[in-house]
Design a protein around this motif. Sequence first.
Motif, PDB file in Angstrom:
ATOM      1  N   ALA A 114       0.829  -1.213   0.000  1.00 53.81           N
ATOM      2  CA  ALA A 114       0.000   0.000   0.000  1.00 53.81           C
ATOM      3  C   ALA A 114       0.862   1.261   0.000  1.00 53.81           C
ATOM      4  O   ALA A 114       0.567   2.227  -0.716  1.00 53.81           O
ATOM      5  CB  ALA A 114      -0.931  -0.007   1.201  1.00 53.81           C
ATOM      6  N   ALA A 115       1.921   1.270   0.781  1.00 56.88           N
ATOM      7  CA  ALA A 115       2.810   2.442   0.812  1.00 56.88           C
ATOM      8  C   ALA A 115       3.481   2.638  -0.541  1.00 56.88           C
ATOM      9  O   ALA A 115       3.568   3.766  -1.044  1.00 56.88           O
ATOM     10  CB  ALA A 115       3.860   2.281   1.912  1.00 56.88           C
ATOM     11  N   ALA A 116       3.957   1.562  -1.148  1.00 55.89           N
ATOM     12  CA  ALA A 116       4.601   1.664  -2.463  1.00 55.89           C
ATOM     13  C   ALA A 116       3.611   2.180  -3.505  1.00 55.89           C
ATOM     14  O   ALA A 116       3.964   3.028  -4.341  1.00 55.89           O
ATOM     15  CB  ALA A 116       5.171   0.316  -2.879  1.00 55.89           C
ATOM     16  N   GLN A 117       2.381   1.682  -3.459  1.00 53.09           N
ATOM     17  CA  GLN A 117       1.372   2.139  -4.418  1.00 53.09           C
ATOM     18  C   GLN A 117       1.005   3.596  -4.187  1.00 53.09           C
ATOM     19  O   GLN A 117       0.780   4.344  -5.140  1.00 53.09           O
ATOM     20  CB  GLN A 117       0.122   1.258  -4.328  1.00 53.09           C
ATOM     21  N   THR A 118       0.964   3.999  -2.936  1.00 53.46           N
ATOM     22  CA  THR A 118       0.657   5.395  -2.619  1.00 53.46           C
ATOM     23  C   THR A 118       1.725   6.316  -3.197  1.00 53.46           C
ATOM     24  O   THR A 118       1.413   7.346  -3.797  1.00 53.46           O
ATOM     25  CB  THR A 118       0.526   5.597  -1.099  1.00 53.46           C
ATOM     26  N   VAL A 119       2.979   5.936  -3.044  1.00 52.76           N
ATOM     27  CA  VAL A 119       4.071   6.729  -3.612  1.00 52.76           C
ATOM     28  C   VAL A 119       3.923   6.790  -5.127  1.00 52.76           C
ATOM     29  O   VAL A 119       4.033   7.853  -5.737  1.00 52.76           O
ATOM     30  CB  VAL A 119       5.452   6.147  -3.232  1.00 52.76           C
ATOM     31  N   GLN A 120       3.651   5.660  -5.731  1.00 53.02           N
ATOM     32  CA  GLN A 120       3.529   5.592  -7.192  1.00 53.02           C
ATOM     33  C   GLN A 120       2.343   6.409  -7.707  1.00 53.02           C
ATOM     34  O   GLN A 120       2.451   7.105  -8.713  1.00 53.02           O
ATOM     35  CB  GLN A 120       3.373   4.132  -7.610  1.00 53.02           C
ATOM     36  N   HIS A 152       4.874   0.388  11.170  1.00 59.86           N
ATOM     37  CA  HIS A 152       4.274  -0.947  11.203  1.00 59.86           C
ATOM     38  C   HIS A 152       5.344  -2.029  11.031  1.00 59.86           C
ATOM     39  O   HIS A 152       5.390  -2.997  11.795  1.00 59.86           O
ATOM     40  CB  HIS A 152       3.205  -1.063  10.111  1.00 59.86           C
ATOM     41  N   LEU A 153       6.207  -1.860  10.045  1.00 59.79           N
ATOM     42  CA  LEU A 153       7.258  -2.851   9.801  1.00 59.79           C
ATOM     43  C   LEU A 153       8.290  -2.881  10.912  1.00 59.79           C
ATOM     44  O   LEU A 153       8.793  -3.947  11.283  1.00 59.79           O
ATOM     45  CB  LEU A 153       7.926  -2.590   8.446  1.00 59.79           C
ATOM     46  N   ALA A 154       8.597  -1.722  11.479  1.00 58.11           N
ATOM     47  CA  ALA A 154       9.564  -1.673  12.578  1.00 58.11           C
ATOM     48  C   ALA A 154       9.030  -2.400  13.809  1.00 58.11           C
ATOM     49  O   ALA A 154       9.792  -3.014  14.557  1.00 58.11           O
ATOM     50  CB  ALA A 154       9.895  -0.226  12.919  1.00 58.11           C
ATOM     51  N   MET A 155       7.729  -2.342  14.023  1.00 57.89           N
ATOM     52  CA  MET A 155       7.112  -2.968  15.187  1.00 57.89           C
ATOM     53  C   MET A 155       6.774  -4.448  14.953  1.00 57.89           C
ATOM     54  O   MET A 155       6.480  -5.167  15.899  1.00 57.89           O
ATOM     55  CB  MET A 155       5.828  -2.222  15.568  1.00 57.89           C
ATOM     56  N   ALA A 156       6.814  -4.889  13.713  1.00 62.35           N
ATOM     57  CA  ALA A 156       6.458  -6.274  13.398  1.00 62.35           C
ATOM     58  C   ALA A 156       7.501  -7.239  13.958  1.00 62.35           C
ATOM     59  O   ALA A 156       8.683  -6.912  14.039  1.00 62.35           O
ATOM     60  CB  ALA A 156       6.356  -6.451  11.881  1.00 62.35           C
ATOM     61  N   PRO A 157       7.064  -8.450  14.367  1.00 58.61           N
ATOM     62  CA  PRO A 157       8.016  -9.453  14.851  1.00 58.61           C
ATOM     63  C   PRO A 157       9.036  -9.784  13.759  1.00 58.61           C
ATOM     64  O   PRO A 157       8.713  -9.789  12.571  1.00 58.61           O
ATOM     65  CB  PRO A 157       7.138 -10.669  15.148  1.00 58.61           C
ATOM     66  N   LYS A 158      10.262 -10.033  14.168  1.00 62.51           N
ATOM     67  CA  LYS A 158      11.345 -10.303  13.214  1.00 62.51           C
ATOM     68  C   LYS A 158      11.781 -11.770  13.307  1.00 62.51           C
ATOM     69  O   LYS A 158      11.739 -12.371  14.375  1.00 62.51           O
ATOM     70  CB  LYS A 158      12.570  -9.426  13.501  1.00 62.51           C
ATOM     71  N   GLU A 213       2.838  14.032  -0.649  1.00 63.11           N
ATOM     72  CA  GLU A 213       1.593  13.466  -0.149  1.00 63.11           C
ATOM     73  C   GLU A 213       1.775  12.056   0.426  1.00 63.11           C
ATOM     74  O   GLU A 213       1.115  11.681   1.392  1.00 63.11           O
ATOM     75  CB  GLU A 213       0.533  13.424  -1.263  1.00 63.11           C
ATOM     76  N   ALA A 214       2.679  11.275  -0.134  1.00 65.13           N
ATOM     77  CA  ALA A 214       2.836   9.885   0.278  1.00 65.13           C
ATOM     78  C   ALA A 214       3.650   9.717   1.559  1.00 65.13           C
ATOM     79  O   ALA A 214       3.765   8.612   2.077  1.00 65.13           O
ATOM     80  CB  ALA A 214       3.482   9.088  -0.847  1.00 65.13           C
ATOM     81  N   ARG A 215       4.168  10.809   2.083  1.00 63.97           N
ATOM     82  CA  ARG A 215       5.056  10.677   3.248  1.00 63.97           C
ATOM     83  C   ARG A 215       4.340  10.084   4.461  1.00 63.97           C
ATOM     84  O   ARG A 215       4.944   9.337   5.224  1.00 63.97           O
ATOM     85  CB  ARG A 215       5.720  12.001   3.579  1.00 63.97           C
ATOM     86  N   ALA A 240       5.524   6.736   6.342  1.00 71.32           N
ATOM     87  CA  ALA A 240       5.826   6.758   7.777  1.00 71.32           C
ATOM     88  C   ALA A 240       5.024   5.690   8.515  1.00 71.32           C
ATOM     89  O   ALA A 240       5.565   4.960   9.360  1.00 71.32           O
ATOM     90  CB  ALA A 240       5.528   8.139   8.356  1.00 71.32           C
ATOM     91  N   GLN A 241       3.740   5.571   8.195  1.00 70.12           N
ATOM     92  CA  GLN A 241       2.906   4.567   8.853  1.00 70.12           C
ATOM     93  C   GLN A 241       3.400   3.154   8.533  1.00 70.12           C
ATOM     94  O   GLN A 241       3.472   2.293   9.409  1.00 70.12           O
ATOM     95  CB  GLN A 241       1.442   4.732   8.445  1.00 70.12           C
ATOM     96  N   SER A 242       3.750   2.914   7.293  1.00 67.61           N
ATOM     97  CA  SER A 242       4.262   1.608   6.897  1.00 67.61           C
ATOM     98  C   SER A 242       5.586   1.314   7.587  1.00 67.61           C
ATOM     99  O   SER A 242       5.830   0.193   8.053  1.00 67.61           O
ATOM    100  CB  SER A 242       4.431   1.555   5.379  1.00 67.61           C
ATOM    101  N   THR A 243       6.442   2.306   7.683  1.00 69.60           N
ATOM    102  CA  THR A 243       7.736   2.136   8.345  1.00 69.60           C
ATOM    103  C   THR A 243       7.554   1.764   9.814  1.00 69.60           C
ATOM    104  O   THR A 243       8.201   0.839  10.318  1.00 69.60           O
ATOM    105  CB  THR A 243       8.579   3.423   8.225  1.00 69.60           C
TER     106      THR A 243
END
Length: 142
Positions: free
Chosen positions: A18-24, A41-47, A30-32, A36-39
Amino acid sequence: MDFGTSEPMLQALRASVAAAQTVQLTGMPEARLSLAQSTVHLAMAPKSNAVITGIDEAMADVRAGAVGEVPAYLRYGRYAGAEKLGNAVGDRYPHAAPDGVLEQQYPPDALVGKDYYRPTQRVGERALRELLAKLRRTLRSG
């Protein structure tokens, strides 16, 4: 038997796409917010490195020639003489099974029982670990 999915992994993938599509589609600046939200989310996701470890092991086996042959019943069989070779004879259609999974050997003989993907006990993979154990029991119950 429920063979569901791993929702945390799917959520992380959806957020990234979704973030990549928003940028595209909308561009910057506008896509920042989406980035940021995607970043976050991914930072908080289990690794886990279970996926890349499995891929690396599989690639090492391929390079070493430890792959074997595809079982004959899984080979393409829509040509003259295929049946004589045993190709596509005895293949069973898992989509028709009640759970969409049935006992049938998919890997070559040389790889039967070899598990490349071994999910950890961490939060994001715990459900996958349990699901995979169910799947493997069903597939290998012969």
